[in-house]
Motif scaffolding. Structure first.
Motif, PDB file in Angstrom:
ATOM      1  N   LEU A 146       0.859  -1.177   0.000  1.00 57.21           N
ATOM      2  CA  LEU A 146       0.000   0.000   0.000  1.00 57.21           C
ATOM      3  C   LEU A 146       0.894   1.225   0.000  1.00 57.21           C
ATOM      4  N   LEU A 161       0.959   1.573   7.962  1.00 54.94           N
ATOM      5  CA  LEU A 161      -0.491   1.388   7.930  1.00 54.94           C
ATOM      6  C   LEU A 161      -1.153   1.811   9.235  1.00 54.94           C
ATOM      7  N   LEU A 189      -8.102  -4.199   6.752  1.00 54.31           N
ATOM      8  CA  LEU A 189      -7.285  -3.168   7.396  1.00 54.31           C
ATOM      9  C   LEU A 189      -7.958  -2.631   8.653  1.00 54.31           C
ATOM     10  N   TYR A 193      -5.738  -3.009  11.883  1.00 54.37           N
ATOM     11  CA  TYR A 193      -5.129  -1.767  12.365  1.00 54.37           C
ATOM     12  C   TYR A 193      -6.130  -0.756  12.933  1.00 54.37           C
ATOM     13  N   ASP A 228       3.998  -2.471   7.014  1.00 55.01           N
ATOM     14  CA  ASP A 228       2.922  -3.382   7.412  1.00 55.01           C
ATOM     15  C   ASP A 228       3.404  -4.220   8.594  1.00 55.01           C
TER      16      ASP A 228
END
Length: 295
Positions: A146, A161, A189, A193, A228
């Motif tokens: 990402l 992230l 995600l 997170y 990540d």
């Protein structure tokens, strides 16, 4: 054994010999007639397979150059396979001796292939059939990443992230690799997170881009790849998948030379060169020489 009938005695001797050779890569391969034949280390050149992508072709060229320099006879497969999964299956089925492979992609292609967290080497070893070897991987990987523009990173203080949690759900998620099997979704995600992202209407309008790590757009547009730490995205390091007879000591030592030197950025640059028209052999040879890996 002297009391056995001669034909039976010959069969027992043959089976015993194959059992002993199994420790040094005795196995089977198709003989073109729907059956199998015994093979051992000295059985001709290593046939390297590739799919149609520039990345696969340049990796195969790197392997070929290193093996040739080590005195291992190689040739390129006449068949160009459709995907990394197809080249992996071709190695397993004995059509070719060696091919570039990717960790998670390969595991998805194997029956019951499951990842053991933190131990990909053991995972591959258990998932692969006898006689097929996953050699150590390069540092380079084509896994999903990402990324954001530098302006977006500065505006929101983004480096990983986890930092997306401070954006208040104002950013959108999308990109050229958003449909890949390994691509994290907004829900994934959120769970990992605690961040909120909205799916973008189009890739062109996405704030957080889902890309392959070797996508040339990352370097071209100076994108910031977000870390990540919880490893939501599985690893996709590139490595040589080989039939055991083609994974002898000389081959292993030759192919291992590329492992620590080839980074994701360098693989992306090589891929871009080949996509722009440079031959894989020339791109591979020039890079190996620039790194002092080839005379």
């Amino acid at each position: 054994m002297s009391s056995l009938h001669p034909p039976l005695r010959a069969l027992v001797l043959a089976l015993t010999l194959c059992s002993l050779l199994a420790l040094s890569a005795c196995g089977t391969e198709p003989n073109g007639q729907g059956t199998t034949s015994v093979y051992a280390d000295a059985q001709g050149p290593a046939v390297i397979g590739t799919d149609s992508s520039a990345e696969s072709r340049v990796m195969a060229a790197l392997y070929g150059e290193l093996l040739t320099a080590a005195g291992v006879e190689v040739r390129t497969a006449t068949t160009v396979y459709a995907s990394p999964v197809d080249t992996a299956r071709a190695v397993v089925e004995g059509e070719i001796g060696l091919a570039p492979a990717y960790e998670s992609t390969l595991l998805r292609a194997l029956p019951g292939g499951q990842t053991m967290p933190g131990d990909m080497a053991a995972t591959l070893s258990m998932a692969l059939p006898p006689g097929i070897v996953a050699l150590p991987p390069a540092a380079a990987e084509r896994g999903v990443v990402l990324a954001v523009t530098r302006a977006t990173a500065r505006r929101h203080g983004l480096s990983g992230l986890t930092d997306l949690g401070g954006t208040g759900g104002r950013l959108t998620l999308g990109g050229s690799a958003s449909g890949d099997p390994d691509a994290p979704t907004a829900g994934t995600l959120k769970k990992a997170y605690g961040v909120t992202l909205t799916p973008a209407d189009t890739s062109a309008t996405a704030d957080v881009l889902v890309l392959r790590g070797t996508d040339p757009v990352i370097a071209r547009d100076h994108l910031v790849v977000l870390s990540d730490p919880d490893e939501v995205v599985p690893p996709e390091h590139v490595f040589p998948l080989a039939a055991a007879p083609y994974a002898g000591l000389a081959a292993r030592k030759a192919l291992a030379r590329v492992n620590s030197e080839l980074t994701t950025g360098q693989l992306a640059a090589l891929t871009s060169s080949v996509a722009a028209g440079e031959t894989p052999a020339r791109a591979a040879r020039n890079w190996l020489r620039s790194e002092g890996l080839l005379g």
